[in-house]
Design a protein around this motif. Sequence first.
Motif, PDB file in Angstrom:
ATOM      1  N   ALA A  27       0.838  -1.207   0.000  1.00 33.99           N
ATOM      2  CA  ALA A  27       0.000   0.000   0.000  1.00 33.99           C
ATOM      3  C   ALA A  27       0.870   1.253   0.000  1.00 33.99           C
ATOM      4  CB  ALA A  27      -0.923  -0.011   1.218  1.00 33.99           C
ATOM      5  N   THR A  28       1.957   1.231   0.760  1.00 29.93           N
ATOM      6  CA  THR A  28       2.838   2.400   0.838  1.00 29.93           C
ATOM      7  C   THR A  28       3.573   2.630  -0.473  1.00 29.93           C
ATOM      8  OG1 THR A  28       3.156   2.093   3.219  1.00 29.93           O
ATOM      9  CG2 THR A  28       4.791   3.428   2.057  1.00 29.93           C
ATOM     10  N   VAL A  29       4.201   1.580  -0.998  1.00 28.81           N
ATOM     11  CA  VAL A  29       4.993   1.734  -2.222  1.00 28.81           C
ATOM     12  C   VAL A  29       4.111   2.112  -3.404  1.00 28.81           C
ATOM     13  CG1 VAL A  29       6.505   0.560  -3.865  1.00 28.81           C
ATOM     14  CG2 VAL A  29       6.768   0.137  -1.408  1.00 28.81           C
ATOM     15  N   GLN A  30       2.945   1.506  -3.496  1.00 29.70           N
ATOM     16  CA  GLN A  30       2.085   1.739  -4.647  1.00 29.70           C
ATOM     17  C   GLN A  30       1.267   3.013  -4.527  1.00 29.70           C
ATOM     18  OE1 GLN A  30       0.117  -2.065  -5.025  1.00 29.70           O
ATOM     19  NE2 GLN A  30       1.979  -3.063  -5.770  1.00 29.70           N
ATOM     20  N   ALA A  31       1.459   3.753  -3.433  1.00 27.59           N
ATOM     21  CA  ALA A  31       0.833   5.076  -3.324  1.00 27.59           C
ATOM     22  C   ALA A  31       1.520   6.077  -4.241  1.00 27.59           C
ATOM     23  CB  ALA A  31       0.875   5.567  -1.872  1.00 27.59           C
ATOM     24  N   ASN A  32       2.751   5.769  -4.620  1.00 29.77           N
ATOM     25  CA  ASN A  32       3.491   6.608  -5.562  1.00 29.77           C
ATOM     26  C   ASN A  32       3.622   5.875  -6.900  1.00 29.77           C
ATOM     27  OD1 ASN A  32       4.435   9.109  -4.172  1.00 29.77           O
ATOM     28  ND2 ASN A  32       5.293   7.624  -2.735  1.00 29.77           N
ATOM     29  N   ALA A  33       4.162   6.585  -7.892  1.00 31.19           N
ATOM     30  CA  ALA A  33       4.387   5.974  -9.200  1.00 31.19           C
ATOM     31  C   ALA A  33       5.448   4.882  -9.093  1.00 31.19           C
ATOM     32  CB  ALA A  33       4.805   7.041 -10.202  1.00 31.19           C
ATOM     33  N   LYS A  34       5.548   4.059 -10.133  1.00 29.41           N
ATOM     34  CA  LYS A  34       6.508   2.956 -10.132  1.00 29.41           C
ATOM     35  C   LYS A  34       7.931   3.494  -9.994  1.00 29.41           C
ATOM     36  CE  LYS A  34       3.409   0.407 -13.152  1.00 29.41           C
ATOM     37  NZ  LYS A  34       3.138  -0.063 -14.546  1.00 29.41           N
ATOM     38  N   PRO A  35       8.678   3.019  -8.998  1.00 23.03           N
ATOM     39  CA  PRO A  35      10.008   3.592  -8.730  1.00 23.03           C
ATOM     40  C   PRO A  35      11.086   3.060  -9.662  1.00 23.03           C
ATOM     41  CG  PRO A  35       9.514   1.896  -7.123  1.00 23.03           C
ATOM     42  CD  PRO A  35       8.280   2.045  -7.967  1.00 23.03           C
ATOM     43  N   LEU A  36      12.166   3.831  -9.772  1.00 22.38           N
ATOM     44  CA  LEU A  36      13.311   3.410 -10.562  1.00 22.38           C
ATOM     45  C   LEU A  36      14.020   2.236  -9.900  1.00 22.38           C
ATOM     46  CD1 LEU A  36      15.312   3.812 -12.890  1.00 22.38           C
ATOM     47  CD2 LEU A  36      16.463   5.547 -11.501  1.00 22.38           C
ATOM     48  N   ALA A  37      14.106   2.257  -8.567  1.00 19.28           N
ATOM     49  CA  ALA A  37      14.815   1.200  -7.844  1.00 19.28           C
ATOM     50  C   ALA A  37      14.022   0.774  -6.622  1.00 19.28           C
ATOM     51  CB  ALA A  37      16.205   1.674  -7.425  1.00 19.28           C
ATOM     52  N   LEU A  38      14.315  -0.427  -6.139  1.00 16.89           N
ATOM     53  CA  LEU A  38      13.746  -0.925  -4.884  1.00 16.89           C
ATOM     54  C   LEU A  38      14.802  -1.792  -4.211  1.00 16.89           C
ATOM     55  CD1 LEU A  38      10.268  -2.283  -4.029  1.00 16.89           C
ATOM     56  CD2 LEU A  38      12.235  -3.775  -3.643  1.00 16.89           C
ATOM     57  N   TYR A  39      14.861  -1.678  -2.882  1.00 16.27           N
ATOM     58  CA  TYR A  39      15.819  -2.445  -2.099  1.00 16.27           C
ATOM     59  C   TYR A  39      15.081  -3.150  -0.976  1.00 16.27           C
ATOM     60  CZ  TYR A  39      18.646   0.849  -4.677  1.00 16.27           C
ATOM     61  OH  TYR A  39      19.182   1.595  -5.695  1.00 16.27           O
ATOM     62  N   VAL A  40      15.418  -4.414  -0.765  1.00 14.33           N
ATOM     63  CA  VAL A  40      14.800  -5.176   0.315  1.00 14.33           C
ATOM     64  C   VAL A  40      15.878  -5.897   1.097  1.00 14.33           C
ATOM     65  CG1 VAL A  40      14.291  -7.074  -1.310  1.00 14.33           C
ATOM     66  CG2 VAL A  40      13.111  -6.971   0.902  1.00 14.33           C
ATOM     67  N   PHE A  41      15.836  -5.732   2.410  1.00  8.81           N
ATOM     68  CA  PHE A  41      16.768  -6.403   3.315  1.00  8.81           C
ATOM     69  C   PHE A  41      15.990  -7.434   4.124  1.00  8.81           C
ATOM     70  CE2 PHE A  41      19.050  -2.615   2.232  1.00  8.81           C
ATOM     71  CZ  PHE A  41      20.390  -2.967   2.290  1.00  8.81           C
ATOM     72  N   SER A  42      16.367  -8.691   3.954  1.00  6.67           N
ATOM     73  CA  SER A  42      15.701  -9.777   4.669  1.00  6.67           C
ATOM     74  C   SER A  42      16.545 -11.035   4.537  1.00  6.67           C
ATOM     75  CB  SER A  42      14.299 -10.026   4.092  1.00  6.67           C
ATOM     76  OG  SER A  42      13.730 -11.216   4.627  1.00  6.67           O
ATOM     77  N   GLY A  43      16.460 -11.914   5.538  1.00  4.81           N
ATOM     78  CA  GLY A  43      17.125 -13.199   5.449  1.00  4.81           C
ATOM     79  C   GLY A  43      16.226 -14.295   4.936  1.00  4.81           C
ATOM     80  N   ASN A  44      15.001 -13.952   4.585  1.00  6.72           N
ATOM     81  CA  ASN A  44      14.000 -14.935   4.175  1.00  6.72           C
ATOM     82  C   ASN A  44      13.827 -14.902   2.660  1.00  6.72           C
ATOM     83  OD1 ASN A  44      11.677 -16.393   3.592  1.00  6.72           O
ATOM     84  ND2 ASN A  44      10.602 -15.735   5.437  1.00  6.72           N
ATOM     85  N   PRO A  45      14.297 -15.919   1.930  1.00  4.66           N
ATOM     86  CA  PRO A  45      14.168 -15.912   0.466  1.00  4.66           C
ATOM     87  C   PRO A  45      12.725 -15.789  -0.010  1.00  4.66           C
ATOM     88  CG  PRO A  45      15.705 -17.626   1.154  1.00  4.66           C
ATOM     89  CD  PRO A  45      15.047 -17.098   2.404  1.00  4.66           C
ATOM     90  N   ARG A  46      11.792 -16.387   0.724  1.00  5.47           N
ATOM     91  CA  ARG A  46      10.385 -16.297   0.312  1.00  5.47           C
ATOM     92  C   ARG A  46       9.897 -14.857   0.393  1.00  5.47           C
ATOM     93  NH1 ARG A  46       6.201 -20.450   2.916  1.00  5.47           N
ATOM     94  NH2 ARG A  46       7.588 -21.823   1.715  1.00  5.47           N
ATOM     95  N   PHE A  47      10.258 -14.147   1.460  1.00  7.81           N
ATOM     96  CA  PHE A  47       9.873 -12.734   1.589  1.00  7.81           C
ATOM     97  C   PHE A  47      10.547 -11.909   0.499  1.00  7.81           C
ATOM     98  CE2 PHE A  47      10.638  -8.459   3.276  1.00  7.81           C
ATOM     99  CZ  PHE A  47       9.350  -8.079   3.626  1.00  7.81           C
ATOM    100  N   GLN A  48      11.829 -12.140   0.255  1.00  8.49           N
ATOM    101  CA  GLN A  48      12.547 -11.422  -0.794  1.00  8.49           C
ATOM    102  C   GLN A  48      11.840 -11.579  -2.143  1.00  8.49           C
ATOM    103  OE1 GLN A  48      16.343 -13.353  -0.750  1.00  8.49           O
ATOM    104  NE2 GLN A  48      16.860 -12.697   1.329  1.00  8.49           N
ATOM    105  N   ASP A  49      11.515 -12.825  -2.489  1.00  2.00           N
ATOM    106  CA  ASP A  49      10.892 -13.099  -3.781  1.00  2.00           C
ATOM    107  C   ASP A  49       9.496 -12.506  -3.876  1.00  2.00           C
ATOM    108  OD1 ASP A  49      13.169 -14.482  -4.462  1.00  2.00           O
ATOM    109  OD2 ASP A  49      12.311 -16.478  -4.121  1.00  2.00           O
ATOM    110  N   GLU A  50       8.788 -12.491  -2.766  1.00  2.00           N
ATOM    111  CA  GLU A  50       7.437 -11.918  -2.779  1.00  2.00           C
ATOM    112  C   GLU A  50       7.497 -10.418  -3.066  1.00  2.00           C
ATOM    113  OE1 GLU A  50       3.512 -11.388   0.112  1.00  2.00           O
ATOM    114  OE2 GLU A  50       5.219 -12.591   0.800  1.00  2.00           O
ATOM    115  N   ILE A  51       8.427  -9.720  -2.434  1.00  2.89           N
ATOM    116  CA  ILE A  51       8.568  -8.278  -2.660  1.00  2.89           C
ATOM    117  C   ILE A  51       8.981  -8.007  -4.107  1.00  2.89           C
ATOM    118  CG2 ILE A  51       9.906  -6.220  -2.064  1.00  2.89           C
ATOM    119  CD1 ILE A  51       7.884  -7.000   0.085  1.00  2.89           C
ATOM    120  N   VAL A  52       9.989  -8.727  -4.581  1.00  4.04           N
ATOM    121  CA  VAL A  52      10.477  -8.518  -5.949  1.00  4.04           C
ATOM    122  C   VAL A  52       9.390  -8.854  -6.968  1.00  4.04           C
ATOM    123  CG1 VAL A  52      12.120  -9.382  -7.671  1.00  4.04           C
ATOM    124  CG2 VAL A  52      12.907  -8.837  -5.362  1.00  4.04           C
ATOM    125  N   GLY A  53       8.609  -9.897  -6.684  1.00  4.31           N
ATOM    126  CA  GLY A  53       7.601 -10.339  -7.640  1.00  4.31           C
ATOM    127  C   GLY A  53       6.341  -9.501  -7.676  1.00  4.31           C
TER     128      GLY A  53
END
Length: 471
Positions: free
Chosen positions: A368-394
């Motif tokens: 909800a927060t990220v999509q309140a703005n236009a599509k960003p040029l970059a995104l960074y995610v810090f997590s040790g959980n591959p499933r969470f990482q992939d969900e954010i990227v996907g």
Amino acid sequence: MNDSNHSQGIAESADADTINRLVYDQKNYYRSGATRSIAFRREQLSRLYEAVRRFEAGLMAALKQDLNKPEKESYALEIGLALNEIRFARRHVRRWSKPRRVKTPLTHLGASSRIVPEPLGTSLVIGPWNYPVNLMIMPMVAAIAAGNTVVMKPSEMAPATSAVLTRLIGETFRPEYIASVEGGAEVSERLLKQPFDHIFYTGSSVVGRIVMEAAAKQLIPVTLELGGKSPCIVHKDANLELAAKRIVYGKMSNAGQTCVAPDYLLVHAEVKQQLLERMAATVESFYGSDPIANPDYVRIVNDKNYRRIVGYLGEGRIAFGGQTDDVARKIAPTFLEGVTLQSKVMQEEIFGPVLPVLTYERTEEIYATVQANAKPLALYVFSGNPRFQDEIVGRIPFGGGCVNDTIVHPGNPNLPFGGIGTSGIGSYHGEHGFKAFSHYKGILKQSHRFDLPFRYPDSKRGLALIRKLLR
């Protein structure tokens, strides 16, 4: 290719007639076929490589003068990346340029098919002030590798670097092949009226719209590298010590004047305070207890941008930093709490060393927060959980980014670099840059030894055969 008569490039006084003649000469030179051979392209990339190395000290001094960039940052994020891109293109341009065989369907029995890359022609490259070496040379590398001629327009907001780049180009290439034109907005306007075959622009989305509108009038294809509000998401299972270092590095390099810098922090509520404490310690480790007194801390490019960024400091609660120096145009690394999505600092790209901090508890709050703005040029995610990482990227659309790091993805020439939507059109770096400056012809070569009559109007069984073949 150098010519002493043109060793200083084209000066700020370049009028319409001068620019008309330059573009006319470049188009004629391109039509001569001189830029087409792979040997020529590789030779010119070698010349550019040697020129950048020869001018390294001058470029370093100019970056210091324009932005107060320290040598390590100037080399790591500007000159070194440019040299690496040149080497990579020279090594691979022969392979990129080869026609590629593709399959041919039964409907075209007897034929072979291939895709043939060819240069777009004469290209205009308009560069920005924040990384005025890297972001001018990298598109030029792609244009050279693809076999184009190039007119460059460095940013007048980095005048010392613009002057050195123009001299570098003037002493290395003939103007009918590659030329650098200096000047302000009026020169850009003259250039945008020219019949280029491609326009490559890096900068703000405001000017990007102007460039695209001008290109549309002549149906000129564009590549636009713009910006946006790039989020940095830190989950509760992240390595906070490492995240702190990499976030501060990505945000505060070049005093935040980086198109792919984290524009705001979105951190899980459980670890927010711990992360901010580590980030504050990292700032002190990187820049000292008084960053704006550090002689190597980068300044804001001009008064207008300085005043704009200082204005953001009153929009929330300063959790760390906030010191300013109006004379030196320096703003200390600052973490800003208490902002909302409606705050001006969360509506505009900051492009400075101010980092708003927001929190979340549920994953859906991230979207909800990220999509309140236009599509960003970059995104960074810090997590040790591959499933969470992939969900954010996907699930979140964005140009490109990193998992457990920031801003380093443009340094990999195997990855495409570019935005999506308002953050950009098209991508480049490595082979992706070659493609940006190329047209891919589809060629079908048919046999003349026999003919299949079913496609012709007088074939009685033609329709039945076509139905079978096209099922």
